[in-house]
Design a protein around this motif. Sequence first.
Motif, PDB file in Angstrom:
ATOM      1  N   GLY A  53       6.431 -12.190  -6.903  1.00  0.00           N
ATOM      2  CA  GLY A  53       5.348 -11.255  -6.657  1.00  0.00           C
ATOM      3  C   GLY A  53       5.236 -11.027  -5.165  1.00  0.00           C
ATOM      4  O   GLY A  53       5.434 -11.952  -4.362  1.00  0.00           O
ATOM      5  N   VAL A  54       4.938  -9.783  -4.761  1.00  0.00           N
ATOM      6  CA  VAL A  54       4.838  -9.437  -3.343  1.00  0.00           C
ATOM      7  C   VAL A  54       3.541  -8.654  -3.116  1.00  0.00           C
ATOM      8  O   VAL A  54       3.263  -7.700  -3.846  1.00  0.00           O
ATOM      9  CB  VAL A  54       6.031  -8.583  -2.876  1.00  0.00           C
ATOM     10  N   ALA A  55       2.781  -9.061  -2.129  1.00  0.00           N
ATOM     11  CA  ALA A  55       1.594  -8.311  -1.715  1.00  0.00           C
ATOM     12  C   ALA A  55       1.712  -8.028  -0.227  1.00  0.00           C
ATOM     13  O   ALA A  55       2.110  -8.904   0.550  1.00  0.00           O
ATOM     14  CB  ALA A  55       0.312  -9.089  -2.013  1.00  0.00           C
ATOM     15  N   VAL A  56       1.391  -6.808   0.181  1.00  0.00           N
ATOM     16  CA  VAL A  56       1.534  -6.388   1.572  1.00  0.00           C
ATOM     17  C   VAL A  56       0.278  -5.652   2.013  1.00  0.00           C
ATOM     18  O   VAL A  56      -0.579  -5.311   1.200  1.00  0.00           O
ATOM     19  CB  VAL A  56       2.760  -5.465   1.753  1.00  0.00           C
ATOM     20  N   ILE A  62      -4.804  -5.988   1.765  1.00  0.00           N
ATOM     21  CA  ILE A  62      -3.711  -6.565   0.990  1.00  0.00           C
ATOM     22  C   ILE A  62      -3.597  -5.848  -0.352  1.00  0.00           C
ATOM     23  O   ILE A  62      -4.584  -5.695  -1.075  1.00  0.00           O
ATOM     24  CB  ILE A  62      -3.941  -8.075   0.753  1.00  0.00           C
ATOM     25  N   LYS A  63      -2.383  -5.411  -0.668  1.00  0.00           N
ATOM     26  CA  LYS A  63      -2.143  -4.664  -1.898  1.00  0.00           C
ATOM     27  C   LYS A  63      -0.971  -5.300  -2.637  1.00  0.00           C
ATOM     28  O   LYS A  63       0.092  -5.521  -2.063  1.00  0.00           O
ATOM     29  CB  LYS A  63      -1.811  -3.209  -1.558  1.00  0.00           C
ATOM     30  N   LEU A  64      -1.174  -5.610  -3.930  1.00  0.00           N
ATOM     31  CA  LEU A  64      -0.112  -6.197  -4.735  1.00  0.00           C
ATOM     32  C   LEU A  64       0.833  -5.099  -5.221  1.00  0.00           C
ATOM     33  O   LEU A  64       0.403  -4.121  -5.832  1.00  0.00           O
ATOM     34  CB  LEU A  64      -0.716  -6.931  -5.938  1.00  0.00           C
ATOM     35  N   LEU A  65       2.105  -5.247  -4.917  1.00  0.00           N
ATOM     36  CA  LEU A  65       3.103  -4.296  -5.396  1.00  0.00           C
ATOM     37  C   LEU A  65       3.540  -4.674  -6.803  1.00  0.00           C
ATOM     38  O   LEU A  65       3.504  -5.845  -7.181  1.00  0.00           O
ATOM     39  CB  LEU A  65       4.329  -4.296  -4.477  1.00  0.00           C
TER      40      LEU A  65
END
Length: 575
Positions: free
Chosen positions: A308-311, A318-321
Amino acid sequence: MHIEQSILNKVNEWLTPTFDEATQAAIEEMMTSAPKELEESFYKNLEFGTGGMRGVMGVGTNRINKYTLGKNTQGLSDYLHKSFPNEQLKVAIAYDCRHNSNTLAKVVADVFSANGIKVYLFSDMRPTPELSFAVRYLNCHAGIVLTASHNPPEYNGYKVYWQDGGQLVPPQDAEIIKVIEDLKYSEIKFEANNDLIEYIDTEVDEAFAKSTVENASFNTPTEAKANLKIVYTSLHGTSIKAIPNVLAKAGYTDVNIVPEQAEPNGDFPTVVSPNPEEPEALSMAIALAEKIGADMVVGTDPDSDRLGVAVRDLDGKIKLLNGNQTMVIMTAFLLEQWKRADKFKGNEFIGSTIVSTPMMLELAAAYDVECKVGLTGFKWIAKFIKDFPNQKFVGGGEESFGFMVGDAVRDKDAVAAILLVSEIAAQAKASGSSLYQELLNLYIDFGFYKESLISITKKGIEGANEIKQMMIDLRENPLKEINGQRVICIEDYQASKGKDFMNNEEFEIHIPKSNVLIYYLEDGSKICARPSGTEPKIKFYFSVNGVLDTIENAESVEKELDNKIAGIISAMKLN
């Protein structure tokens, strides 16, 4: 309650001396106090699905235990002897952090060794991608991982890998299943030959780490790596054994581990589900990222194949892709790196699946490479690599938060993927951009694709029948319009046929049969219905797309696409 005679026959078999006293006592207890549980435990045999065999741990033919896994292993042993006569057979075995994984792994090792097969058994839990790597590194004929991936704590599982490092695919899978089904439990050889069991650890770990750093590093300056602040969580899983070491070897010095989730624990005490697909699973990591001002959050499932990646978005939040977004970011980056290095020779390909974003096809076309699309599951991407040895695999993924960088590992690999996404983020930050901004640039170039997934859980016998009926209804009474858009095409992967309603033509589908239906709408939307191969769920995948002209309009376009997905879900009465 009434229990069918066929189930009682299985129960009575398990009350014979072939099975140990503890197993018999547990069955007798269920017979008097939990007849429903007895029925659930024996009404069918556990089956191999998309990602191997998974199930609840306990006694019975429909449970994970020493006898069901012992039977699998005995059958696989017999099949290996038949497939590779007069060879010294070798297998590698790994296991994750789940309850009983270590003891079940030893049972599997014992059975292989009792059948004269050399066993390389990891001395402690290891990530699934390291097992895939080890099969080829140690020149094994097969490999096993004891894991239930991201399933709840009561589950465990059994994944089988072939000598190419990929999971079982046709025709081996059906052939091995036939051998297993024909076996009697009394034929399982449980008496170990310990001379044939060798414990492995440091040598394979170092080779795996070295290979990962080589395959997923792309000339990122040392200063750029130092300036990227990463928060990482293993979600109580096995990736803690590999990812901190790989990131350190690659030169990332500001990696902040979520301490409460760093200790492997099969209860997964801090999360509802140890699945990075679920936003809740990364909530502690996101909280730490906010606290320390991190650029990016990365997390893995228990066996470290999903990431899981959040940027940070354009507003710094912070937004979860989702898995499709991380897949297109990583694929586009790899393609660009290959282009800059002048590595394209005209025989390259990327890999994806029928339920993943169609944007992968757009990326492939732009770089003049092939995009091979297979069924759900990384075993099909690994099969492409094996089946087309004269083509070069660049990378590929699927929507369920998995990615594979090159072909050193032949399964989804969160270890290499996390290093790769760190490289992209570090280079973007160094150039005044961000990973999220790079994603939006891709949407401007190729169209704004937005995907969503709904999983509907239906447990037990009744649930299985409900899921079956839902697929029958979608096939026999197909929808002609969804959310105001005409259905222009339906693909039925079980029948291997499609119907183009615009031209009133039928066509063949040249992909192995699978219980999957895909509806295509006139506005380019795509809806896929698929019962899970490893869980009591039916999944609906939605893909919509639109035009993004400038980054400033990204929020409004995304909102329109979200509304379109919500409209489709409502029209299909899935909410």
